[in-house]
Design a protein around this motif. Structure first.
Motif, PDB file in Angstrom:
ATOM      1  N   ILE A 263       0.813  -1.217   0.000  1.00 34.00           N
ATOM      2  CA  ILE A 263       0.000   0.000   0.000  1.00 34.00           C
ATOM      3  C   ILE A 263       0.847   1.267   0.000  1.00 34.00           C
ATOM      4  O   ILE A 263       0.530   2.228  -0.715  1.00 34.00           O
ATOM      5  N   TYR A 264       1.931   1.316   0.771  1.00 31.57           N
ATOM      6  CA  TYR A 264       2.710   2.551   0.835  1.00 31.57           C
ATOM      7  C   TYR A 264       3.381   2.850  -0.503  1.00 31.57           C
ATOM      8  O   TYR A 264       3.474   4.008  -0.916  1.00 31.57           O
ATOM      9  N   GLY A 265       3.854   1.817  -1.171  1.00 33.17           N
ATOM     10  CA  GLY A 265       4.441   2.033  -2.496  1.00 33.17           C
ATOM     11  C   GLY A 265       3.410   2.535  -3.489  1.00 33.17           C
ATOM     12  O   GLY A 265       3.678   3.430  -4.297  1.00 33.17           O
ATOM     13  N   MET A 266       2.196   1.979  -3.432  1.00 30.83           N
ATOM     14  CA  MET A 266       1.140   2.413  -4.347  1.00 30.83           C
ATOM     15  C   MET A 266       0.709   3.843  -4.047  1.00 30.83           C
ATOM     16  O   MET A 266       0.457   4.631  -4.973  1.00 30.83           O
ATOM     17  N   LEU A 267       0.594   4.196  -2.776  1.00 35.57           N
ATOM     18  CA  LEU A 267       0.209   5.560  -2.421  1.00 35.57           C
ATOM     19  C   LEU A 267       1.271   6.563  -2.862  1.00 35.57           C
ATOM     20  O   LEU A 267       0.951   7.663  -3.323  1.00 35.57           O
ATOM     21  N   ARG A 268       2.535   6.184  -2.724  1.00 39.69           N
ATOM     22  CA  ARG A 268       3.614   7.083  -3.140  1.00 39.69           C
ATOM     23  C   ARG A 268       3.591   7.266  -4.654  1.00 39.69           C
ATOM     24  O   ARG A 268       3.737   8.386  -5.162  1.00 39.69           O
ATOM     25  N   ASP A 269       3.403   6.160  -5.379  1.00 41.55           N
ATOM     26  CA  ASP A 269       3.462   6.217  -6.833  1.00 41.55           C
ATOM     27  C   ASP A 269       2.210   6.845  -7.430  1.00 41.55           C
ATOM     28  O   ASP A 269       2.286   7.555  -8.445  1.00 41.55           O
ATOM     29  N   THR A 270       1.038   6.627  -6.817  1.00 44.97           N
ATOM     30  CA  THR A 270      -0.229   7.109  -7.375  1.00 44.97           C
ATOM     31  C   THR A 270      -0.547   8.531  -6.930  1.00 44.97           C
ATOM     32  O   THR A 270      -0.885   9.396  -7.756  1.00 44.97           O
ATOM     33  N   TYR A 271      -0.458   8.771  -5.618  1.00 48.96           N
ATOM     34  CA  TYR A 271      -0.877  10.055  -5.061  1.00 48.96           C
ATOM     35  C   TYR A 271       0.296  10.928  -4.598  1.00 48.96           C
ATOM     36  O   TYR A 271       0.081  12.029  -4.102  1.00 48.96           O
ATOM     37  N   HIS A 272       1.508  10.412  -4.763  1.00 48.72           N
ATOM     38  CA  HIS A 272       2.734  11.179  -4.456  1.00 48.72           C
ATOM     39  C   HIS A 272       2.781  11.650  -3.000  1.00 48.72           C
ATOM     40  O   HIS A 272       3.247  12.749  -2.707  1.00 48.72           O
ATOM     41  N   PHE A 273       2.308  10.806  -2.094  1.00 49.21           N
ATOM     42  CA  PHE A 273       2.411  11.137  -0.680  1.00 49.21           C
ATOM     43  C   PHE A 273       3.881  11.158  -0.269  1.00 49.21           C
ATOM     44  O   PHE A 273       4.679  10.323  -0.708  1.00 49.21           O
ATOM     45  N   SER A 274       4.241  12.106   0.573  1.00 51.18           N
ATOM     46  CA  SER A 274       5.617  12.189   1.063  1.00 51.18           C
ATOM     47  C   SER A 274       5.853  11.143   2.151  1.00 51.18           C
ATOM     48  O   SER A 274       4.919  10.522   2.662  1.00 51.18           O
ATOM     49  N   ASN A 275       7.135  10.961   2.510  1.00 56.26           N
ATOM     50  CA  ASN A 275       7.456  10.055   3.607  1.00 56.26           C
ATOM     51  C   ASN A 275       6.804  10.516   4.905  1.00 56.26           C
ATOM     52  O   ASN A 275       6.353   9.698   5.715  1.00 56.26           O
ATOM     53  N   THR A 276       6.752  11.806   5.116  1.00 53.79           N
ATOM     54  CA  THR A 276       6.118  12.336   6.321  1.00 53.79           C
ATOM     55  C   THR A 276       4.636  12.004   6.345  1.00 53.79           C
ATOM     56  O   THR A 276       4.082  11.624   7.395  1.00 53.79           O
TER      57      THR A 276
END
Length: 411
Positions: free
Chosen positions: A246-259
């Protein structure tokens, strides 16, 4: 560390407290890792499919820990718990060292040896779970597991957000270095304070000719536990396809930061920590089977939310449900297993369960990554949702409670 001393209390009760401290430190490390690991792979040039491949190979849910856990459990049943807990911790330390090297060089391919080492270190899980059971009476077992799991959940409140902030400002390599330090502390505490229980485990004969039947039994669960094996294996497979990446998908799809990912993890950890003890007590009243079904049902509701959410705030709110899932699932599963296997082979049986689930479910993250690359974010989540709904049916229809501490046959 004088609070770890036993005083007039016996060493088994002390072991639960020591394991709670070790689990808290491991929870800090794992919470930090869960936030930065998948974005770290993407930052080194990997894809979501790459994340799925690495998760399927090693870590704590891949094929490597699945293969080694029953063998380590069998050895631990005959040679004691503490040395295996310490050895697993040492392998995790080496894994963090390889992650630091990969981040410094900037090549995701160098993560492979670290993933393998971390997977090998996964053999410590059934050994620790067995030691918790052996350090508490039958009537206190759910409470002991709840105490240890609460320590893990509590750690996530402090670690995840800090890890995301550090990774955004100074890089993920610093986070892996901090994780190595925490694991070193866990190793030192295990060697100094953990004690073997008085159950004859470390005095049993080590005859390697008996190991082959253990391997042969990997795909032949005990008759009275086959419904449980099927339900938990389906759970492992479907959750690794969706929530496992999920975290990889959220980063790649919605560009969520690490924070932002750290905030999501923190919200889940707060919900887990706050609910763990009351839900653990509820499990004592309702029984582990019903709590497992409730856990899967909560997951279904959460996945429906993930399918509809597009904004960070919505995902953050849904993390409250994400915290309730392990709070109901983990103590219920561990208690159910510890009540249904013989004490003299508990680590072997827990290892066999992990192997059975892991070998049959390890392709899940890789499958999820491929589905994501083909149809996008909602594809893996939909598969996860449908699978969790199926698990509710399997738990309620196929699992059958028997008397606690049943002297079950090994095959």
């Amino acid at each position: 560390m004088t609070f770890l001393g036993g005083g007039s209390r016996n060493k088994t009760a002390r072991n639960v407290r020591v394991l709670s401290v070790i689990t808290f430190l491991s929870g800090l490390r794992l919470s930090m890792m869960s936030v930065v690991w998948q974005p770290f792979v993407l930052s080194l040039g990997g894809s979501v499919a790459t994340i799925g491949l690495l998760e399927s190979l090693g870590g704590f849910r891949g094929v490597i820990p699945a293969l080694i856990q029953p063998i380590a459990g069998w050895l631990s049943d005959r040679r004691g718990r503490v040395m295996f807990i310490a050895a697993a911790s040492a392998l995790v330390l080496l894994a963090h060292a390889t992650y630091i090297i990969a981040g410094t060089v900037g090549q995701w391919q160098l993560l492979l040896p670290g993933v393998i080492l971390l997977g090998l270190g996964g053999f410590g899980a059934p050994v620790r779970d067995s030691l918790v059971a052996e350090s508490s009476g039958t009537g206190e077992r759910m409470r002991a597991y709840t105490e240890v799991i609460f320590a893990f959940a509590l750690a996530g409140i402090f670690a995840a957000l800090s890890a995301g902030f550090i990774a955004d400002h100074w890089g993920a390599v610093i986070v892996f270095g901090l994780g190595a330090f925490l694991e070193l502390c866990s190793l030192a505490i295990a060697l100094r304070y953990l004690q073997e229980p008085n159950n004859g485990v470390s005095k049993r004969t080590l005859a390697f000719r008996e190991l082959w039947p253990v391997v042969q039994r990997l795909f032949l669960p005990p008759t009275h536990m086959r419904g449980f094996y099927l339900a938990t294996t389906m759970d492992a497979l479907v959750w690794s396809i969706g929530a496992g990446i999920i975290y990889g998908m959220l980063r790649d799809t919605y560009h969520f930061s690490n924070t932002q990912l750290g905030i999501l993890s923190t919200v889940a950890s707060v919900a887990w920590a706050v609910s763990q003890i009351p839900l653990g007590r509820l499990a004592e009243r309702w029984g582990p089977r019903l709590l497992m079904a409730i856990s899967e049902a909560i997951g279904v509701v959460m996945m429906l939310g993930w399918l509809m959410a597009v904004h960070f705030e919505a995902f953050a709110a849904l993390q409250l449900l994400n915290g309730l899932v392990p709070a109901t699932w983990v103590p219920a599963v561990l208690t159910w297993v510890s009540h249904h296997v013989p004490e003299t082979s508990r680590a072997e049986e827990m290892g066999r369960l992990s192997a059975f689930r892991g070998i049959l479910s390890f392709p899940g993250p890789a499958i999820g990554g491929l589905i994501y690359e083909a149809v996008g974010f909602r594809g893996p989540i939909l598969v996860n949702l449908l699978g969790a709904a199926l698990c509710v049916f399997l738990i309620l229809c196929l699992m059958h409670d028997t008397a606690p501490n049943i002297k079950a046959p090994s095959s």
